[in-house]
Structures are given as structure tokens and as C-alpha cells.
Design an enzyme around this catalytic site. Structure first.
Site, PDB file in Angstrom:
ATOM      1  CE1 TYR A 145     115.096 103.748  58.746  1.00 52.89           C
ATOM      2  CE2 TYR A 145     114.292 104.624  60.827  1.00 52.89           C
ATOM      3  CZ  TYR A 145     115.185 104.661  59.775  1.00 52.89           C
ATOM      4  OH  TYR A 145     116.182 105.607  59.761  1.00 52.89           O
ATOM      5  CD1 TRP A 192     118.817 104.378  62.634  1.00 53.22           C
ATOM      6  CD2 TRP A 192     120.936 104.577  63.342  1.00 53.22           C
ATOM      7  NE1 TRP A 192     119.429 105.336  61.866  1.00 53.22           N
ATOM      8  CE2 TRP A 192     120.732 105.490  62.291  1.00 53.22           C
ATOM      9  CE3 TRP A 192     122.187 104.533  63.948  1.00 53.22           C
ATOM     10  CZ2 TRP A 192     121.729 106.329  61.821  1.00 53.22           C
ATOM     11  CZ3 TRP A 192     123.180 105.379  63.486  1.00 53.22           C
ATOM     12  CH2 TRP A 192     122.953 106.261  62.428  1.00 53.22           C
TER      13      TRP A 192
END
Ligand code: PGD
Length: 803
Positions: free
Chosen positions: A139, A141
Site C-alpha cells: 500500500y 501513494w
């Protein structure tokens, strides 16, 4: 709007680099001219001047993000990973659980050796333990750019090896993503195609924002906004006479120009406040029974709860006031104001990033339904409006580019925020969204493009969890705490060192992200690393399909071009797009059409919920029989709120929200980020009353602590913070004083003290927003160590296990 090339060309005359120009041999990043590029916080132009990277915002961006300044430090930070590096303990003893992770030295190795050993370890784990032992959720960005999207890259790579255990949902919206589709519509629809700023301006009258609309998060949207329009939209709505009310313990959670009415509720009590409003609507007959009857299901059951018919506790304004701290006359006044005309209710991300985070979202929908405005322009319910850059903009008529991930044959997954549970409790069962799942036994963790030692809660526990697997592999441009806790660290390029295409949902600008710099040190693109590994493992052709990174860029563009052509739109060639620097995609004519049609005829245009209607009571959720998420929106006191027993030991409610100076933990060493620190430490804001009784003044170094850990911060006394609360943003790089457990972070990372538990059995989302702590003056605290590489030692013996 139809497709056309964007307005960057004239800005770039003379500065364009041909896409296939050979940059080899160009002396250290020296380029002339400006190059279009993009980040999650906006498109920009980059140039190298006197050996330094300089950036300025997209010339058409009306409200550029101050965060852009951080990019100038991105390329040559002392925190860059310059070479592949292995943790010495792993090299010496081979794969296996090891509590030294995060407190060990590293050994730099050549790329060939690094790739050989990494491939050999992957081969071993897949052969001995199978794909279910590999966690590739990864996970994070990472960076803007659709081709070099790190998560897509690692997923594609692990898929060609046979699959991996994945994660579902996000740290941003873990509770909302699960509750919304059960009761109204999928999260993805609600954040792209529900309420338009232009409708709020034209038809709106009152916006009630639970959690506010903080400027700091409005600059960001995954993939990168080409132009920041939310500020102008808010100003226009206000100019058109729309009133704003916001509910938050932080008085500066909305821009001043909105003249918004502040309502300072205690953290974690918004549901009680909303119930108090709902109660007033019912007893004063201000709700909309027709809407509740025809467009919703289950309202009578909820009303019994609201009126206290079964538990003898009416959820009236006096009850709500005793919990939220908002005076009952304010609650009654707000209810009347909301019922007086079209009202839009919106809920910020942060509210659901807390224990029982499903409830504020569901209750806001319930309240909006009681007001009867759902489906009317500029009214009803909007999720996270004013929180992300692009929410409220029209959706695109064309799907944005993406990098194909392939197919994962492994079905095992975890809700994303259950990573530490998974590593610490293999084989244990747990609940999630009506399913009984079992944690897999993970031997190898592969992370590329995320920073769990930023994003996860209770970092002491995460550190114990990271001690468990055989091997942890991380691709990173920087020595984040996650890289420091890995065994194998492979240096990744940053976007400025590669070509890509920047694109973001609900933003028409597609940016040609030109390469601006040579890779730093020995950094390679994630794609190149995976291609080499796949090749060594006999899957090179499947992974690359015979393409290099530039071919993938053209291939990805070709997919976009095909979609444009099929839609009858003008389709520039790749060369035209690249030369121009920007392509403007067509946007949809209509926003929230699905909801309007539902409103017009709910029988003909049902929602995608089990009943086809708005589920005020959900039979499905009730059938799960979760005490922590019953069949209708409910006030469920959190274990850690100001009214809980734990508050007698830890009396301050920490609000660990998003930082103003950076995105999450990214570029923590950049100038905009450093501006928000004092001597390298994050700033913790306290109410004057709380500071006074602790003898704390602005500028003091303070220690925030509970039984999970502690961190140092610089105190700022500010009456914008509600009494009883302390605000410390997330994102300071975890800088542990030592290997002690519980840990102390020198730099002010609040996730040392936040709690690692799911929102509920329903969504198991992240609860990092709130925790109970105590704060004290710290006296002499050791300074943070800053952003640098860990200690490197000479090459150790090759481990015996490698072939
Ligand atoms: P970032 O700092 O964005 O945090 O968590 P997330 O892990 O997304 O990390 C991205 C990492 O990717 C950075 O370390 C960056 O260097 C790396 N990276 C960038 N580009 C590349 C690349 O091209 N290749 C590779 N390999 N790596 C790259 C964010 C998460 O934190 C989120 S989304 C939210 S909303 C949560 N918010 C909170 C909160 O409000 N409160 C608390 N307490 N905790 C939170 N955690 C969550």
C-alpha cells in the site's frame, strides 16, 4: 469540453527534450529549458539552474500548492538510496525472523549481486511456501505517473511469479469504502460523480461540513491535479450566498473567506451530534417522511432508536450536548437551519479514520435522507467534498491511463490496515464485511511505493510485526523507516528521473511528464528492476511483453488514444502530446446523473444496494450480527475518546491529521515541510488552558505519550484547538531513539502513540486519526537525526543459502 492539447507549449519553447534523446553522458543533471512534470499535489515545470533543480507551478494553475517547493530537494537529498543495500544480519544469517530489523547496519552491493540474491530468495519462497506466503499489498501513494505507478508495477511482477496476498481498501477511506456501497453507492462513484461545485453555487443554500474543509488536503489528488479549482469553487459558492457550517475541534479547518459558522464538537462525537439534530427534526416535524418512505428503507427501525423507544434514551439535543460538548440550543438551531432549505452534508475523510468510523458516514447519509435533499442539485450528501482537489469536479468522459497489473490467482487478502495483525497472528480468524477470514502465514513482504512506518498505527507493534517474516524487500528512492526495516533495499528513481504520463480522476489535464534529471546514484526505475528480476526467474518476456519503459509509455498512450477515437474525439499523436506537454480530456456533461434519475423515479432507476434504495437500516449488515456495527447508524463510544475511562490516564485527545507541509511522509526534508517544524521536530498544537496547567509555553519541547510509545514535538499554544485536544500532524519520519519497546520518536511521528485496531468488524479500516495521550514538558530531548542513510559497512560474506 472536448480533447485538445493543453497550454504548456508556449511556455516550453526551446525546452523540450525529445522522448528518446539519449541522456547518457550529460553532466550531472544539467539540462536547459523547462520540462512539464506532475506530482500528486499538482502539475509543474521543472528546470535545472546553476546545478539546482527549480520548479514552478503549471502556468494555468490558479491556486498552486505550496508543497511544490518540496520537490526542489527531491533529487539529491542525503536521504537518497544510492545503491542496492542488504541488511547485514540478513546477509550473515540468511532469511528468517529477526528482531534486529530497523536497528541493523547495511552493506552496499552491486546491482548484479543484488538482483541475483533477490531472485534466488523469491524463487526459494515461492518454491518452499507458495504464493500465499508472499505479501505484495504494498500500500502507498508512491508518485504521480501512471506507467511507473509503483503498486501496479509490483503487482504485475508478483502476478507473473504466481500471485500474492493482496490488501483491499485504503488508509484514507477504509471505513467509507465498505459502508458506502452497502447503504448508498460505491465509494468510487461517490467521490467522482455525485455533487458538482457548479450546482452548489447555482442551487445550494447551506453546506454543513463535518470535519471541515481544510486547505492543506485540498491541494492533493492521487495522480496529480493539473489545476487546483476547489478554492475558486468555494469562493464562488460563498459569493453566490451559500452559507457554510463546519464541525471540528480545530477552528481553522476551513478557509476564513467562507465566514463559516464553527461548531466545536469533541472528537469522535459527530454521530451523537448528528443524532441530536435528527431528533430535533423529528420532534419538530421538520423531516421529510415522504422521502424516507419512498426512497429509503428501514427508517422506522432507526426512528425507534432515535426516540429511545427501546433503550429509554432519546437521542435528544441534551443527550447529544452531554457527549459532544456542543450546547443543546446550538444543536436545535442547526437542525432548524438545515431544515429551512436545501442543505448539503459532507463528511471529511478524517472522521471515518477512527474507531467506529463507519458510523459518521452512515449517520450523515441518514440525516441527509431525513432532510429529503438527496438527489437534488447542490443538496443531499457528498463524501469528502472540499477534502481532495478534484471532488466536486465533473467526471471525465474517458478512462484515464493505467498500467496493466495482470491477474492474481490468489484469493487471500487482508483489509489494508490489518498488516501487523497478519504478520503477528498467522492462522487466526477475524471478521470483515460479513466474512470470516484467516490471516495467512507470510514469509516474504515486498513493498514498493509506500511507507508503512509512516502510514500504520502503533509503530512499536509494527516493528515487532516486521521482525517476523523471513525476508522484507523494499524499493525506495529514500531511506525511509520502512527501508531501514527491510532486508533488501533496491534504489528506485523518482519521477523526475524518468518519463511518464500524469493523470488524475476528475481532472482533464493529462501531463507529459518529461525526464528532467539523470538517475541519482545507481537508482533504477521500478520497472527496470522488476524486468531484470523477472528475467532471472524465467518470466522476463511475460513481464515486459517485449517492451522497455518508453515502449510502455507509448503503449499506455495508445490505449488512451484509442478510447478518444472510439468516443469520436480528436486524437493527437503521441509525438504531438509529448511536444505539447499536456492533453485536455473531454469531461462528462452531467454530474450525479445516477442520483438525479433515482430521485426522479426510484423504481425505474434503483440504487445498487440490496433494496435498491438508501438503506437507513441494512438487513445485510444486521445479519452480520456485529456489536460494533449494528443494522443502522448508531452512537458507539470509542475506547479512546474524552469520555472514556482511559481518559483518566491519558486525558488529551490527539488529533493526528494530515500535514500542511507535505503529502503524508513524502519529501519530509523539503523546504515546505521543514517550515512546519521547529529544529526538525513537528509542531504539536495545544489549547492555552491545557498548556497552562502543564506549564507548557510555545516553543517548549514536549513529550506526547501513552502506553504504546512516545514522541517529542515542539509545542505551539493555539486557541484554535479545542480544550482537551492536541493536534500533531502525521508524516514526520519515524526516528526512534533506540530499539526500545515501546519506542520513542525524536521527530514527532504520532503513529508511535496511535492505536492499531480496525474501525470495526465491518470494515477493519485504519483508526489513526485519534488516540488518547498525555503531554508533558520534555526538558532536554535528544535532537532528531534528520534525513540520512543508515550506517553502511563493508561487504560481508555471501550467505550460504544462495545458489
Ligand atoms: P507516503 O508518504 O505517501 O505514505 O501512506 P503512504 O504509505 O501512501 O509513502 C509513499 C512512499 O512511496 C514514499 O516513501 C515515497 O518515497 C515512495 N515513492 C515515491 N515514488 C516512488 C517510486 O516511484 N517508486 C518507489 N518504489 N517508491 C516511491 C499514506 C497513508 O497514511 C494515507 S493515504 C492516509 S490517508 C493515512 N492518514 C493517516 C492519518 O490521518 N493519521 C494517522 N495517524 N495515520 C495515517 N496514515 C495513513
Amino acid at each position: 469540453m472536448c480533447t485538445h492539447l493543453g497550454g504548456l507549449t508556449w511556455e516550453l519553447r526551446g525546452g523540450i527534450v525529445a522522448p528518446d534523446e539519449d541522456l547518457e553522458g550529460v553532466s550531472v543533471e544539467r539540462r536547459t529549458g523547462e520540462h512539464p512534470h506532475s506530482s500528486h499535489w499538482g502539475a509543474f515545470l521543472a528546470r535545472v539552474e546553476d546545478g539546482r533543480l527549480r520548479v514552478r507551478a503549471h502556468p494555468d494553475d490558479p491556486d498552486p500548492a505550496p508543497l511544490l517547493a518540496n520537490i526542489e530537494a527531491a533529487a539529491d537529498s542525503t536521504a537518497r538510496v544510492v545503491s542496492p543495500a542488504f541488511r547485514r544480519g540478513w546477509l550473515e544469517t540468511g532469511p528468517g525472523a529477526d528482531a534486529r530489523r530497523g536497528d541493523d547496519v547495511f552493506v552496499e552491493v552491486s546491482w548484479d549481486e543484488a538482483l541475483d540474491i533477490t531472485a534466488s530468495e523469491l524463487e526459494r519462497v515461492y518454491r518452499e511456501h507458495g504464493a500465499e506466503s508472499v505479501f505484495g499489498g504494498s500500500y502507498g501513494w508512491s508518485s504521480a505517473g501512471r506507467v511507473h505507478h509503483a503498486q501496479s508495477q509490483v503487482h504485475r511482477f508478483l502476478n507473473v511469479l504466481g500471485g500474492y496476498v493482496r490488501s483491499v481498501n485504503t488508509y484514507s477511506a477504509g471505513a467509507a469504502e465498505v459502508i458506502l456501497p452497502r447503504v448508498l453507492a460505491p465509494y468510487s462513484v461517490l467521490v467522482t460523480d455525485t455533487v458538482a461545485w457548479r450546482d452548489i453555487e447555482a442551487h445550494g443554500r447551506l453546506v454543513v461540513a463535518f470535519g471541515g474543509m481544510p486547505e492543506r488536503t485540498r491541494y492533493v489528488h492521487s495522480g496529480g491535479p493539473s489545476r487546483h479549482r476547489a478554492d475558486a469553487a468555494l469562493r464562488a459558492a460563498r459569493g453566490a450566498g451559500v452559507d457554510f457550517v463546519f464541525v471540528s475541534p480545530l477552528a481553522d479547518d476551513v478557509p476564513d473567506y467562507l465566514d463559516a459558522t464553527p461548531i466545536a464538537a469533541r472528537p469522535a462525537t459527530d454521530v451523537a451530534l448528528m443524532l441530536g439534530i435528527a431528533h430535533t427534526l423529528v420532534v419538530e416535524r421538520l423531516h421529510d417522511p415522504d422521502f424516507l418512505d419512498r426512497w429509503c428503507t428501514g427508517y422506522p427501525i432507526f426512528e425507534r432508536y432515535l426516540l429511545g423507544l427501546d433503550d429509554d434514551q432519546p437521542k435528544d439535543p441534551a443527550w447529544a450536548a452531554s457527549i459532544s460538548g456542543v450546547p443543546d440550543e446550538v444543536i436545535v438551531g442547526l437542525a432548524r437551519r438545515m431544515a429551512a432549505g436545501p442543505t448539503l452534508i459532507t463528511v471529511a475523510h478524517g472522521l471515518q479514520r477512527a474507531e467506529h468510523g463507519e458510523q459518521p458516514v452512515w449517520m450523515a447519509i441518514t440525516l441527509a435522507a431525513m432532510l429529503g435533499g438527496i438527489g437534488l442539485p447542490g443538496a443531499g450528501f457528498a463524501y469528502a467534498l472540499g477534502i481532495f482537489a478534484n471532488i466536486g469536479e465533473a467526471p471525465l468522459a474517458i478512462e484515464i491511463p493505467s498500467f496493466p497489473q495482470g491477474r492474481n490467482p490468489i484469493e487471500t487478502f487482508i483489509p489494508v490496515a490489518r498488516i501487523a495483525d497478519m504478520l503477528l497472528r498467522p492462522g487466526e480468524a477475524y471478521d470483515y464485511d460479513g466474512q470470516r477470514l484467516t490471516y495467512p502465514d507470510i514469509r516474504l513482504v515486498y513493498w514498493s511505493g509506500g511507507n508503512p512506518f509512516h502510514h500504520h498505527q502503533d509503530l512499536g507493534r509494527l516493528r515487532r510485526a516486521f521482525g517476523r517474516p523471513d525476508t522484507i524487500i523494499v524499493h525506495e528512492p529514500y531511506w525511509t523507516a520502512t527501508a531501514r526495516h527491510a532486508d533488501i533495499v533496491l534504489p528506485a528513481t523518482i519521477t523526475l528521473e524518468r518519463e511518464d504520463v500524469g493523470s488524475s480522476r476528475n481532472d482533464p489535464g493529462v501531463i507529459a511528464m518529461h525526464r528532467v534529471l539523470q538517475p541519482h546514484g545507481l537508482a533504477r526505475d521500478d520497472y527496470a528492476i522488476f524486468a531484470e528480476l523477472a528475467d532471472r526467474l524465467g518470466h522476463g518476456a511475460t513481464f515486459t511483453e517485449g517492451r522497455d519503459a518508453h515502449d510502455w509509455l507509448r503503449h499506455t498512450y495508445a490505449g488512451l488514444a484509442e478510447r478518444l477515437t472510439n468516443a469520436g474525439e480528436a486524437t493527437p499523436t503521441f509525438e504531438q502530446f509529448w511536444e505539447s506537454g499536456e492533453l485536455m480530456l473531454p469531461v462528462a456533461d452531467e454530474v450525479g446523473g445516477w442520483l438525479r434519475r433515482f430521485r426522479e423515479d426510484p423504481e425505474a432507476n434503483p440504487l445498487d444496494t440490496p433494496s435498491g434504495r438508501i438503506e437507513i437500516f441494512s438487513d445485510t449488515i444486521a445479519s452480520f450480527d456485529y456489536e460494533d456495527c449494528p443494522g443502522h447508524a448508531t452512537w458507539l463510544p470509542a475506547d479512546e475518546w474524552l469520555g472514556s475511562e482511559r481518559a483518566s490516564s491519558y486525558p488529551l485527545q490527539l488529533i493526528a491529521n494530515q500535514p500542511a507541509g507535505r503529502l503524508h511522509s513524502q519529501l519530509d526534508f523539503g523546504s515546505a515541510s521543514l517550515e512546519q517544524k521547529v529544529e526538525g521536530r513537528e509542531i504539536a498544537r495545544l489549547n492555552p488552558a491545557d498548556a497552562r496547567c502543564r506549564g507548557i509555553v510555545s516553543g517548549d519541547v514536549v513529550r506526547l505519550f501513552n502506553d504504546r510509545g512516545a514522541c517529542f514535538a515542539a509545542a505551539a499554544i493555539d486557541d484554535a484547538v479545542l480544550e482537551g485536544c492536541v493536534q500533531l500532524p502525521t508524516g514526520a519520519w519515524f526516528d526512534p531513539l533506540d530499539a526500545g519497546d515501546p519506542p520513542t520518536c525524536l521527530a514527532g511521528n504520532p503513529n508511535v502513540v496511535t492505536r492499531d485496531r480496525g474501525t470495526s468488524s465491518m470494515a477493519q479500516g485504519c483508526t489513526g486519526q485519534l488516540a488518547l495521550v498525555e503531554v508533558e514538558r520534555a526538558g532536554d530531548a535528544p535532537p532528531p537525526r534528520g534525513h540520512a542513510a543508515p550506517t553502511m559497512v563493508a561487504h560481508a560474506e555471501r550467505p550460504a543459502f544462495t545458489s
